[in-house]
Design a protein around this motif. Structure first.
Motif, PDB file in Angstrom:
ATOM      1  N   CYS A 171      92.889 117.642   7.449  1.00 41.31           N
ATOM      2  CA  CYS A 171      93.762 117.233   8.553  1.00 41.31           C
ATOM      3  C   CYS A 171      93.439 115.797   8.957  1.00 41.31           C
ATOM      4  CB  CYS A 171      93.563 118.166   9.744  1.00 41.31           C
ATOM      5  SG  CYS A 171      91.918 118.032  10.466  1.00 41.31           S
ATOM      6  N   GLY A 183      92.462 116.559  13.518  1.00 41.07           N
ATOM      7  CA  GLY A 183      91.918 117.821  14.001  1.00 41.07           C
ATOM      8  C   GLY A 183      92.896 118.953  13.805  1.00 41.07           C
ATOM      9  N   CYS A 184      92.354 120.137  13.515  1.00 42.41           N
ATOM     10  CA  CYS A 184      93.180 121.317  13.309  1.00 42.41           C
ATOM     11  C   CYS A 184      92.320 122.525  13.677  1.00 42.41           C
ATOM     12  CB  CYS A 184      93.648 121.401  11.857  1.00 42.41           C
ATOM     13  SG  CYS A 184      92.324 121.770  10.703  1.00 42.41           S
ATOM     14  N   LYS A 199      88.318 114.794  16.461  1.00 41.58           N
ATOM     15  CA  LYS A 199      87.773 114.875  15.116  1.00 41.58           C
ATOM     16  C   LYS A 199      86.866 113.678  14.830  1.00 41.58           C
ATOM     17  CE  LYS A 199      88.938 115.679  10.304  1.00 41.58           C
ATOM     18  NZ  LYS A 199      89.975 115.824   9.289  1.00 41.58           N
ATOM     19  N   CYS A 241      88.847 123.009  11.994  1.00 38.95           N
ATOM     20  CA  CYS A 241      87.657 122.184  12.217  1.00 38.95           C
ATOM     21  C   CYS A 241      87.390 122.009  13.708  1.00 38.95           C
ATOM     22  CB  CYS A 241      87.752 120.855  11.475  1.00 38.95           C
ATOM     23  SG  CYS A 241      89.183 119.839  11.921  1.00 38.95           S
ATOM     24  N   CYS A 269      87.574 118.176   6.025  1.00 39.27           N
ATOM     25  CA  CYS A 269      88.823 118.845   6.408  1.00 39.27           C
ATOM     26  C   CYS A 269      90.011 117.918   6.155  1.00 39.27           C
ATOM     27  CB  CYS A 269      88.775 119.263   7.878  1.00 39.27           C
ATOM     28  SG  CYS A 269      90.146 120.343   8.312  1.00 39.27           S
TER      29      CYS A 269
HETATM   30 ZN   LIG Z   1      90.785 119.943  10.330  1.00 35.80          ZN
END
Ligand SMILES: [Zn+2]
Lengths: 404, 773
Positions: free
Chosen positions: B725, B728-729, B744, B732, B723
C-alpha cells in the motif's frame, strides 16, 4: 503490587456476594461456644478411641409391628433377608452442607434410629463439631451399624449412602455401612403410591398414607446448609435446634412409612383381591407381576374392568391390565377391556394394536382386525389380513367363535 | 494431466506466478529409524511386527525409551508421523507388567477421543491382552459409567470433563487414581492462553488428587511444531520433561505455494475473494485426478466451496458422492463414512473446517488447499500435513484472504518456513484463574495450611477465600464450605467467571447459542449490534446487562457493527524495565483500564463503507491486566514534524502494526491482545506504546512480547516496509481513515530508528486527496 492489594482490588471488582449470612464474622466465635451449643442442641460430648464426638440420644414411643417384616419382594429394589426382623433395621438420614454432591459436600448430622427388642424407637444423632472432625464420627457410625442387617433410608441409595462412602474414602476409612443391605423407602413408596399421590416426597407419604402430621415449625430443607455455615462462622446454635428436630422427625417418619409399606405388602399377599381405589388396585396388580405371581396379578387386573368401563381409570391402567390378562390367556376379559377402553379413548393407538392382534389371532374376526389395523396404518398387517380374507378357511379349522 | 504436469505448467504460468509470494519445494526425506527400545515388552514388539511394523521411527523410539526410564516427556508430532505409538507403547508396556496399571488420555475434542480409542483397541487386539479402553465424556451413558470408573485401564477424556466430571468425584475413581501411571496430553500447543492457563490448573488438581491416592503419574505430551514445546509442556504439567527433538517420519517431495490474490482496493487493503481463487485452483487440481482436501475457515465457506466443487467435478466426470463436505454439525455416522471414503480413495475431495486439521485418521492425500491462513503457523502445518504420501509428490497452496494476519504470513513466508517463531504462552498463576481452581481444589480435598499448590505458596489466597466464607479454616486445614459445586461455575474456555449468555429468541422456548466475557460483550452484544456466530448473523434485540443476557435473532443484513471503545489506561505498577536497543526503553507491569463503549458504526460488508451509527449505554468496566510498554523519547514530538511526519499518526499506526504482528510470535488470537499508544502517557510522561493482554490479570502474552521485543519490532519494520500500500492499509498500520495519512511513514521511521537504521526511504509526501471514483 503485592498479592494482598490485588486481592483487595478483586474484592472491589467482584459483584456483591449473593448471600451474606446475617451474623458478623468479625466478632468471632463466642467465648466458649461448645458449652452453650451442646446445651442448645441437647448434645453430649463423648470420648471415643478416635476422638471426642457429640451425640444426642432420644426415644420415641412408636411400637414396631408384631412379627417379622414379611415378604417385600416386588416392592423393594434390592434383595432383603427373608427372615428380617424389625429390630435388625437401622434407619438413617443425613443433613448435609449442600445438595451438589461430589467430594466437597459434608454430612454434618447423621441421624440413626432403631427399635429396641422391648419396643420403642431409639434415636441417635451424631453431630459434626467441625469439618476436620469426621473421622471419629464415621467410626462411631460404623460401630453402631455393625449390629444391624439392613440400613433403611429415604432416597439414600442415590444420596446419603454414596455421600457417606465418599466421606469414608476422604478420611481413609472403609464404608461404615458396607456390611448392610440397603432398603430405600422411596423406591417402595413410588411403586405403591405414585399412581394415587401427587408426589412421593417423604412428608407427602407420611401425611397421606400414615396420617402423621409433623406439626408446625419444620425447617425448610433449603435453609439447612446455611444453618451449619452460620454455626461454623459464629459458633452459635442459630437454626440448628430446628435442623436436629427436623432430622428426628425424619427418623420417626421413616419408621412409620416402613410400617405402612410392610402392611401394604401383607395386604397384597394375604387378602383376597377386592375392588377399591382403582389406582391402588392397579399398583397391586403390578406388584404381583413383579413378584412373578401372574395369577394373582391377573385377579387384581380383572378388577380394573369396571373403572375402565366407567372411564374413571386412565388408558395406561387399561394397557397394563390387558397385558396381565393376556399372560393368563383370559381372552374374554381382554376383549372386554379392549372394547371398554376404546369406547373411552377411541384414538389410543396401543388399544387399537391390542384389538387388531386379538381379532386377527385369537378371534379370527379379520374384518374387525382390519378396522383397527387401518387406524394404525399398519400396511404389513393389512396386506396379511387381506390375504387371509381371500383364502377360504382351511379344512378342520374351527369357525371363528361368534362372540365372547 | 497428472499432478507433476500441472505443477510444471503452473510454474511456467506468469499470470499465476505473479501472485505467488513464495514457491517452496520441500525435498523428500527418508525415514529415520531406531532399534526397539531396551526393556520394551517382547509381546508388544511381536504385536507390532504382526501389523507389519518392523522398526520404530527415531522419535517413537526416543519417546518410549524416555518413558520406560521413568521420565515425563514432550514430543513434537507433525500430522501423520505415527504419534500414537509414542505413548501407546509405554502405556501398554506398563499394563502388561501390572494389570492394575491405569492411564488417562486427554484430547481437546470428543471426535479425537473416539478416533484414538479405535487406534488403541486395534493394538490391544493384536496383543490379546485383557486391557480395556473407554472414552468418558458428556456422551457416555450413565449405565456405562460405573464400569468405566472401576475397570477402564485407559480412560480417554477431555480437559473439561476431567475438570467438571472426574476430579470433583474422585472417590468414585479410586482404582484409576491409585494406579495412575501415565497421563497422555495430546495437542498441547492448543492449551495456550486462557484455555492453557486453565488446563495447567486442572493438571495441578489432577496431580494433587493422584498424590492423595499415592500415585505420581508420568506425562507424555504431544505437540505440533511450535518454538517452545518443552517450555509449554513443562509449564502445563508443572514438572521438567524430556524434550524429544527430531522427528524421524519420512516424507515425499512437497510443493508449498503461497498465493496472494490480486489487490482490488489498496487503500482498504481488499484483495480478490479467496473463495473464488480457491475455487478456480481446486478445479484445476481436481481435473488431474488427485485426492484433495480443501480447508476453509467458516462453515459457510465450506458449504460454498462444496457447491462449486460439485459443479466443477461433474464437468470432469466426478460423481456427487465423491466430493464431500466435513464440519461440525454433521452426524457422527456421516463423518465416519467420509473418513472411511478418504482412506479407501472413494472420496476424491473433501471441503472441511479445521475439524479435520486434528489427528483424525483419513489417510494421506495428494493436495491440500487452504482458503485463508489457519490462524497459527502450527495449525497451518497440521492442515498442510494432510497432503503427502510417504514417497509421492504432494502440493499445498495457501490462498490468502484480506485479513491482516493472512497478509502478514503471505508477505513473510520465511517466518512460516523457517524455525517456528510461535511461542505458546500460559500463565497458570493468573489470579482470577488460579483462584477459580483453588476453589475447585479445596472442594476436592481440604488444603493443609502451608500446602503448596502448583509449587507456590497460596496461604494468602486461602485466607482470602476463608474471609469470603467459601472456605472454612479449622485446626490448620481449609475446608470447602459453600453449598455449591465450584467446577460448574468455571469454564475452561473463558477467563472471567462472569459471562453474558447469548439467547436466540427466534426459536420457541429460546435457545442458548453461546457465552461471551463481559468486555467483549460490551463491544459485540450491545443493543442493535450485528453479531456473527458460526457464520450466521444475529441482530441483538436487547442486552440485559444486569441479568447478563443478550437476546438475539438470526438476520441477513449487508453490514456489520463496529463499536468504539473509549479506554482510559493507568499504569499501576512497574515490575521490570530495560532500555531498548537504540530508542527509548521498555517496561512491564500491571495496568488498570477503564473501558466504556459509547458508540457504534454500521459498516457495509465488502466495501467497508460507514452506513450509520448509534449510541451505546452501558456501564463503565474496569479491568486490570499485564502490559508491556515502549517509552519513546519526548523530544520526538519536536523532531518528527521536521521530517514531515506526525507523532500522533505514527503512534496510531505503530499500535495497529504491532497488534497485527505480535500475535504471530506469541500464538495469540488478534482478540487476545490490544495495543494502544499515547502521545504523552501520564505514567511515563512521554510518547508510549502499550501492548497488553485483553484478559483480566493477563495470561503471559505481554510478558512474552517484552522478552521478544527486538524480534517483534524487527518483524514489524519489515512488514510495514514491504506492504504494497502507499499510505497505510488494514494489513499494516490501519486504513488511512483511521490512522491518518502519515501513519505508515511515521511508524516505519520510528521502527527504523529503533533498529539503529536511518529510515530507508524519505518520508512519503502527504497523500493526495482521494479521487471521487
Ligand atoms: Zn499496508
Amino acid at each position: 503490587m503485592d498479592l494482598r492489594e490485588r486481592l483487595a482490588r478483586l474484592d472491589r471488582l467482584s459483584r456483591p456476594a449473593a448471600s451474606d449470612p446475617a451474623s458478623d464474622p468479625a466478632s468471632g466465635p463466642a467465648a466458649d461456644p461448645s458449652r452453650t451449643l451442646t446445651e442448645a442442641l441437647g448434645l453430649r460430648e463423648e470420648a471415643t478411641p478416635g476422638g471426642t464426638i457429640w451425640i444426642r440420644r432420644d426415644r420415641r414411643d412408636l411400637a414396631q409391628a408384631a412379627g417379622p417384616v414379611g415378604d417385600l419382594s416386588g416392592i423393594v429394589a434390592t434383595e432383603l433377608p427373608h427372615d428380617l426382623a424389625w429390630s435388625e433395621m437401622l434407619f438413617l438420614d443425613t443433613e448435609t452442607t449442600g445438595l451438589a454432591g461430589g467430594t466437597g459436600t459434608l454430612a454434618f448430622l447423621i441421624g440413626l434410629a432403631w427399635w429396641e427388642p422391648d419396643g420403642g424407637l431409639r434415636v441417635r444423632q451424631l453431630f459434626l463439631a467441625g469439618p476436620g472432625r469426621e473421622g471419629p464420627v464415621l467410626d462411631e457410625l460404623a460401630r453402631l451399624a455393625s449390629g444391624f442387617r439392613v440400613v433403611v433410608t429415604y432416597n439414600g441409595a442415590s444420596f446419603d449412602l454414596p455421600l457417606l462412602r465418599t466421606r469414608a474414602r476422604m478420611n481413609r476409612r472403609h464404608d461404615p455401612l458396607g456390611g448392610l443391605a440397603g432398603w430405600d423407602l422411596l423406591v417402595a413408596a413410588r411403586r405403591l403410591w405414585r399412581r394415587r399421590l401427587p408426589d412421593c416426597r417423604q412428608q407427602t407419604i407420611e401425611a397421606a398414607v400414615c396420617g402423621y402430621e409433623r406439626g408446625p415449625g419444620d425447617i425448610d430443607g433449603a435453609l439447612i446448609p446455611a444453618a451449619y455455615q452460620a454455626y461454623l462462622t459464629t459458633g452459635a446454635a442459630g437454626a440448628l435446634p430446628e435442623v436436629l428436630r427436623h432430622n428426628r422427625r425424619d427418623m420417626e417418619g421413616m419408621a412409620r412409612v416402613a410400617l405402612a409399606i410392610a402392611a401394604e405388602a401383607r395386604a397384597i399377599t394375604d387378602e383376597a383381591p377386592r375392588a377399591g381405589d382403582w389406582r391402588a388396585v392397579w399398583s397391586r396388580a403390578l406388584i404381583c407381576e413383579r413378584r412373578r405371581d401372574v395369577a394373582r396379578a391377573a385377579s387384581w387386573a380383572r378388577l380394573l374392568r369396571d373403572p375402565v368401563a366407567q372411564g374413571r381409570a386412565d388408558p395406561a391402567a387399561a394397557r397394563d391390565a390387558i397385558r396381565l390378562l393376556k399372560r393368563v390367556a383370559d381372552w374374554p376379559a381382554v376383549r372386554a377391556l379392549v372394547c371398554a377402553g376404546l369406547a373411552h379413548w377411541p384414538d389410543d393407538a396401543h388399544l387399537h394394536y391390542e384389538a387388531a392382534v386379538l381379532y386377527e389371532h385369537r378371534l379370527r374376526d379379520y374384518p374387525r382386525a382390519m378396522t383397527h389395523a387401518r387406524r394404525l396404518a399398519d400396511a404389513h398387517r393389512l396386506a396379511r389380513l387381506e390375504a387371509r380374507l381371500a383364502r377360504p378357511a382351511p379344512p378342520g379349522c374351527p369357525p371363528p367363535p361368534d362372540a365372547l | 494431466m497428472n499432478l507433476a504436469q500441472l505443477l510444471s505448467r503452473l510454474r511456467a504460468d506468469d499470470r499465476f506466478l505473479r501472485h505467488v509470494t513464495r514457491w517452496e519445494v520441500l525435498a523428500a526425506e527418508p525415514g529415520r529409524f531406531a532399534d526397539w527400545p531396551d526393556g520394551l515388552d517382547a509381546r508388544l514388539v511381536a504385536a507390532l511386527r504382526d501389523r507389519g511394523i518392523e522398526r520404530l521411527y527415531s522419535h517413537q523410539a526416543a519417546s518410549v525409551a524416555a518413558a520406560l526410564a521413568g521420565r515425563s516427556l514432550v514430543v513434537p508430532t507433525p500430522t501423520a508421523s505415527g504419534k500414537t505409538l509414542c505413548y501407546n507403547l509405554s502405556v501398554l508396556d506398563a499394563m502388561l507388567r501390572d494389570p492394575e496399571a491405569r492411564a488417562l488420555y486427554l484430547f481437546p475434542t470428543k471426535a479425537l477421543s473416539q478416533d484414538q480409542m479405535h487406534e488403541a483397541h486395534d493394538l490391544i487386539e493384536h496383543l490379546g491382552a485383557p486391557i480395556k479402553v473407554h472414552t468418558f465424556d458428556g456422551d457416555t451413558p450413565e449405565t456405562a459409567r460405573r464400569a468405566i470408573r472401576s475397570s477402564g485401564h485407559i480412560v480417554i477424556t477431555n480437559p473439561d470433563m476431567l475438570h467438571q466430571g472426574i476430579l470433583p468425584h474422585h472417590t468414585l475413581w479410586v482404582k484409576l487414581f491409585e494406579n495412575l501411571r501415565y497421563v497422555v496430553v495430546d495437542e498441547v500447543h492448543q492449551y495456550r492462553g486462557v484455555f492453557g492457563s486453565h488446563v495447567a490448573n486442572v493438571l495441578r488438581r489432577l496431580q494433587r488428587i493422584a498424590a492423595f491416592y499415592g500415585s505420581r503419574p508420568q506425562f507424555v505430551c504431544c505437540s505440533a511444531t511450535i518454538a517452545n514445546p518443552g517450555e509449554l509442556a513443562s509449564h502445563l504439567c508443572g514438572q521438567d520433561l524430556v524434550e524429544v527433538a527430531e522427528n524421524g517420519a519420512p516424507r515425499g517431495e512437497k510443493h508449498f505455494i503461497f498465493y496472494n490474490p490480486p489487490v482490488v482496493n489498496a487503500e482498504l487493503g481488499i484483495r480478490r475473494s479467496a473463495v473464488k481463487e480457491t475455487r478456480s485452483l481446486a478445479e484445476r487440481f481436481l481435473a488431474t485426478g488427485v485426492q484433495m482436501i480443501v480447508f476453509a475457515r467458516s462453515r459457510m465457506r465450506v458449504e460454498l466451496l462444496l457447491t462449486y466443487l460439485e459443479q466443477a467435478g461433474r464437468k470432469v466426470g466426478i460423481r456427487g458422492g465423491e466430493v464431500r463436505g466435513y464440519r461440525g454439525g454433521y452426524l457422527p455416522t456421516e463423518r465416519r463414512a467420509i473418513e472411511r471414503g478418504l482412506r479407501d480413495g472413494s472420496v476424491r475431495a473433501v471441503v472441511s473446517t479445521n475439524a479435520l486439521e486434528l489427528g483424525i485418521d483419513i489417510g494421506r492425500l495428494d493436495v491440500c488447499l487452504m482458503c485463508g491462513y489457519a490462524g497459527s503457523i502450527a495449525s497451518t502445518w497440521q492442515q498442510a500435513g494432510r497432503a503427502g504420501r510417504r514417497n509421492d509428490l504432494s502440493a499445498v497452496v495457501l490462498v490468502g484472504t484480506s485479513s491482516p494476519a493472512d497478509q502478514y504470513i503471505l508477505g513473510h513466508p520465511d517466518y512460516f518456513l523457517g524455525r517456528s517463531p510461535e511461542h505458546a504462552t500460559i500463565d497458570p498463576d493468573n489470579l482470577v484463574i488460579l483462584m477459580s481452581h483453588l476453589k475447585c481444589a479445596a472442594f476436592e480435598l481440604p488444603f493443609d495450611a502451608g500446602e503448596r499448590y502448583g509449587g507456590r505458596n497460596v496461604a494468602e489466597i486461602l485466607d482470602y477465600l476463608a474471609r469470603q466464607r467459601v472456605l472454612h479454616e479449622a485446626e490448620g486445614r481449609y475446608h470447602w464450605m459453600a453449598d455449591t459445586y465450584p467446577a460448574e461455575e468455571v469454564s475452561l474456555r473463558t477467563a472471567a467467571p462472569d459471562n453474558v449468555v447469548i439467547v436466540d429468541q427466534s426459536v420457541p422456548g429460546h435457545r442458548i447459542i453461546g457465552e461471551m466475557d463481559l468486555f467483549s460483550a460490551q463491544e459485540m452484544l450491545h443493543d442493535e449490534a450485528v453479531y456473527i456466530h458460526g457464520a450466521q448473523q444475529y441482530h441483538v434485540d436487547r442486552l440485559d446487562w444486569d441479568r447478563r443476557k443478550a437476546y438475539v435473532q438470526p438476520v441477513t443484513v449487508d453490514h456489520y457493527t463496529d463499536a468504539q471503545r473509549k479506554v482510559e489506561l493507568k499504569t499501576l505498577d512497574a515490575e521490570d524495565s530495560r532500555p531498548d536497543d537504540h530508542v527509548g526503553d521498555l517496561g512491564l507491569g500491571e495496568i488498570g483500564l477503564v473501558d466504556k463503549v459509547t458508540v457504534y458504526k454500521k459498516i457495509k460488508l465488502g466495501t467497508h463503507e460507514n452506513v450509520g451509527a448509534g449510541k451505546v449505554n452501558l456501564p463503565e468496566m474496569e479491568m486490570h491486566t499485564t502490559s508491556m510498554w515502549w517509552r519513546l523519547p519526548p523530544d520526538l514530538a519536536e523532531e518528527m514534524p521536521l521530517a514531515g511526519l506526525d507523532l500522533g499518526d505514527a503512534l496510531k499506526g505503530l499500535a495497529h502494526l504491532v497488534g497485527t504482528v505480535a500475535p504471530v510470535f506469541v500464538m495469540a488470537d488478534v482478540r487476545d491482545l490490544r495495543a494502544q499508544a499515547m502521545v504523552r502517557a501520564p505514567f511515563t510522561d512521554a510518547p508510549t506504546l502499550y501492548v497488553y493482554d485483553a484478559v483480566p490479570g493477563g495470561v503471559g502474552y505481554a510478558r512474552r512480547i517484552f522478552e521478544q521485543w527486538t524480534e517483534i519490532r524487527e518483524a514489524a519494520l519489515e512488514h510495514v516496509t514491504a506492504c504494497p500500500c502507499s499510505h497505510g492499509c488494514p494489513s499494516c498500520v490501519g486504513a488511512v481513515v483511521e490512522s491518518g495519512d502519515r501513519a505508515k511513514a511515521g511508524a516505519a521511521w520510528l521502527l527504523a530508528r529503533a533498529a539503529g537504521r536511518h529510515a530507508a526511504t524519505a518520508p512519503a509526501e502527504p497523500r493526495p486527496p482521494l479521487s471521487p471514483n
